[in-house]
Design a protein around this motif. Structure first.
Motif, short mmCIF file in Angstrom:
data_model
loop_
_atom_site.label_atom_id
_atom_site.label_comp_id
_atom_site.label_asym_id
_atom_site.label_seq_id
_atom_site.Cartn_x
_atom_site.Cartn_y
_atom_site.Cartn_z
N ALA A 177 34.42 -22.37 -61.63
CA ALA A 177 35.72 -22.48 -62.29
C ALA A 177 36.54 -23.63 -61.72
CB ALA A 177 36.49 -21.16 -62.15
N SER A 178 36.43 -23.86 -60.42
CA SER A 178 37.12 -24.99 -59.79
C SER A 178 36.57 -26.32 -60.29
CB SER A 178 36.97 -24.91 -58.26
OG SER A 178 37.48 -26.07 -57.65
N ALA A 179 35.25 -26.44 -60.32
CA ALA A 179 34.63 -27.67 -60.79
C ALA A 179 35.00 -27.96 -62.25
CB ALA A 179 33.11 -27.58 -60.65
N ALA A 180 35.04 -26.91 -63.06
CA ALA A 180 35.44 -27.09 -64.46
C ALA A 180 36.88 -27.57 -64.56
CB ALA A 180 35.27 -25.77 -65.22
N GLY A 181 37.76 -27.00 -63.73
CA GLY A 181 39.15 -27.42 -63.75
C GLY A 181 39.32 -28.87 -63.35
N VAL A 182 38.52 -29.33 -62.38
CA VAL A 182 38.62 -30.71 -61.93
C VAL A 182 38.19 -31.69 -63.03
CG1 VAL A 182 37.76 -32.43 -60.30
CG2 VAL A 182 38.40 -30.15 -59.47
N ILE A 183 36.97 -31.52 -63.53
CA ILE A 183 36.45 -32.51 -64.48
C ILE A 183 37.16 -32.42 -65.83
CG2 ILE A 183 34.55 -31.01 -65.26
CD1 ILE A 183 34.58 -34.87 -64.93
N ASN A 184 37.48 -31.21 -66.29
CA ASN A 184 38.19 -31.08 -67.56
C ASN A 184 39.61 -31.61 -67.45
OD1 ASN A 184 35.85 -29.81 -68.38
ND2 ASN A 184 36.73 -27.76 -68.46
N GLY A 185 40.23 -31.41 -66.28
CA GLY A 185 41.57 -31.93 -66.08
C GLY A 185 41.60 -33.44 -65.94
N MET A 186 40.55 -34.02 -65.34
CA MET A 186 40.48 -35.47 -65.18
C MET A 186 40.33 -36.18 -66.52
SD MET A 186 37.96 -35.76 -61.86
CE MET A 186 37.65 -37.51 -62.15
N THR A 187 39.56 -35.58 -67.41
CA THR A 187 39.19 -36.27 -68.64
C THR A 187 39.96 -35.79 -69.86
OG1 THR A 187 37.43 -34.68 -69.12
CG2 THR A 187 36.85 -36.60 -67.77
N GLY A 188 40.57 -34.61 -69.78
CA GLY A 188 41.21 -34.05 -70.96
C GLY A 188 40.23 -33.55 -71.99
N ARG A 189 38.95 -33.42 -71.60
CA ARG A 189 37.91 -32.93 -72.48
C ARG A 189 37.14 -31.81 -71.77
NH1 ARG A 189 34.23 -37.84 -74.13
NH2 ARG A 189 33.24 -36.16 -75.31
N THR A 190 36.42 -31.00 -72.54
CA THR A 190 35.66 -29.90 -71.97
C THR A 190 34.26 -30.37 -71.62
OG1 THR A 190 36.93 -28.28 -73.24
CG2 THR A 190 34.83 -27.56 -72.33
N TYR A 191 34.04 -30.70 -70.34
CA TYR A 191 32.70 -31.04 -69.86
C TYR A 191 32.00 -29.81 -69.32
CZ TYR A 191 33.17 -36.07 -70.44
OH TYR A 191 33.30 -37.33 -70.98
N LEU A 192 32.75 -28.92 -68.67
CA LEU A 192 32.22 -27.65 -68.22
C LEU A 192 32.98 -26.53 -68.92
CD1 LEU A 192 31.78 -28.19 -64.35
CD2 LEU A 192 30.00 -28.15 -66.11
N SER A 193 32.26 -25.72 -69.67
CA SER A 193 32.91 -24.68 -70.45
C SER A 193 33.42 -23.55 -69.56
CB SER A 193 31.92 -24.11 -71.47
OG SER A 193 32.48 -23.02 -72.17
N VAL A 194 34.61 -23.07 -69.87
CA VAL A 194 35.15 -21.92 -69.15
C VAL A 194 35.33 -20.71 -70.07
CG1 VAL A 194 36.30 -23.27 -67.38
CG2 VAL A 194 37.52 -22.75 -69.50
N GLY A 195 35.12 -20.88 -71.35
CA GLY A 195 35.25 -19.79 -72.30
C GLY A 195 36.70 -19.50 -72.65
N LYS A 196 36.87 -18.84 -73.76
CA LYS A 196 38.21 -18.48 -74.22
C LYS A 196 38.64 -17.16 -73.59
CE LYS A 196 37.75 -20.91 -78.63
NZ LYS A 196 38.71 -21.95 -78.26
N PRO A 197 39.93 -16.83 -73.66
CA PRO A 197 40.37 -15.52 -73.16
C PRO A 197 39.57 -14.39 -73.79
CG PRO A 197 42.26 -16.91 -73.65
CD PRO A 197 41.06 -17.64 -74.15
N LEU A 198 39.25 -13.39 -73.01
CA LEU A 198 38.41 -12.30 -73.50
C LEU A 198 39.14 -11.45 -74.54
CD1 LEU A 198 35.68 -10.85 -73.17
CD2 LEU A 198 36.76 -9.41 -71.43
N LEU A 199 40.42 -11.21 -74.31
CA LEU A 199 41.21 -10.39 -75.20
C LEU A 199 42.30 -11.23 -75.85
CD1 LEU A 199 41.65 -7.23 -72.95
CD2 LEU A 199 39.93 -7.62 -74.71
N ARG A 200 42.83 -10.76 -76.97
CA ARG A 200 43.93 -11.44 -77.63
C ARG A 200 45.12 -11.48 -76.68
NH1 ARG A 200 45.32 -9.17 -83.35
NH2 ARG A 200 43.18 -9.95 -83.62
N GLU A 201 45.83 -12.57 -76.67
CA GLU A 201 46.93 -12.72 -75.73
C GLU A 201 47.98 -11.65 -75.94
OE1 GLU A 201 48.56 -16.43 -74.85
OE2 GLU A 201 46.73 -17.56 -75.24
N ILE A 202 48.50 -11.15 -74.81
CA ILE A 202 49.52 -10.11 -74.85
C ILE A 202 50.83 -10.68 -75.37
CG2 ILE A 202 50.88 -8.54 -73.42
CD1 ILE A 202 48.45 -8.31 -71.59
#
Length: 211
Positions: A177-202
């Motif tokens: 999750a940390s690695a995904a946050g670094v590379i996705n935050g650096m590029t503004g694109r999804t290089y490592l998938s983290v998936g969508k929220p499991l449940l509908r937002e409260i």
């Protein structure tokens, strides 16, 4: 909503850099060292202890404070609490553990882990609103805490060893999750998938809401 929190998002403007990848990395490394000891992988003493103060403790506490600055109530609460947990655990080992017998020490550790498992339980529920990678961290961490406090209450080395194995799995999830946050935050694109929220937002999707 930060880059580590969602599947794909355009680059967003932050008042500070997203602290989530740093906090997750600090959690991962410190937990890995402690869990490796619990699993019986190491031949040393307490390599995790210094990192409980410096990386898992201080750095996570700072990540929590930056989370407040970034108006992210989930990460500010999680990282501040994780950092305080590591510092508190380290202080217990340094200041009190040597003054108790083995039975008292295992009982103390069991109650500490039980208390933190209660906190982590409701954070796990709220992690369903973040993403699947973060949820995996909290689910495996909850399993680690539950198995460890059961092992300490029962005085079972085998159970503690199992908790060590699951703790190592938790560290791997946090590193991902940390690695995904670094590379996705650096590029503004999804290089490592983290998936969508499991449940509908409260919270409602219209208008402003807490981050």
């Amino acid at each position: 909503m930060t880059n580590v929190e969602q599947e794909s998002t355009p680059r967003t403007q932050h008042t500070v850099a997203d602290p989530a990848p740093l906090g997750l990395a600090a959690l991962a490394l410190t937990l890995f060292l402690l869990s490796a000891k619990n699993a019986g992988w190491t031949d040393g003493t307490d390599a995790w202890l210094g990192y409980a103060f410096a990386y898992g403790g201080l750095v996570q506490l700072l990540a929590g404070m930056w989370g407040f600055r970034d108006r992210n109530v989930f990460w500010s609460t999680a990282f501040s609490s994780f950092g305080a947990f590591w510092i508190g655990l380290g202080l217990y080992v340094v200041l009190l553990a040597g003054q108790t017998n083995a039975a008292q020490e295992t009982n103390d550790l069991a109650w500490i882990l039980l208390a933190f498992a209660i906190f982590n339980a409701y954070m796990t529920i709220w992690a369903t609103q973040v993403n699947q990678a973060v949820l995996a961290v909290f689910v495996t961490l909850e399993a680690t805490l539950i198995i460890l406090f059961i092992g300490y209450f029962a005085g079972s080395d085998a159970t503690i060893k199992i908790g060590g194995y699951i703790g190592i799995l938790t560290a791997v999830c946090a590193w991902y999750a940390s690695a995904a946050g670094v590379i996705n935050g650096m590029t503004g694109r999804t290089y490592l998938s983290v998936g969508k929220p499991l449940l509908r937002e409260i919270m409602p999707t219209t208008g402003s809401r807490p981050r």
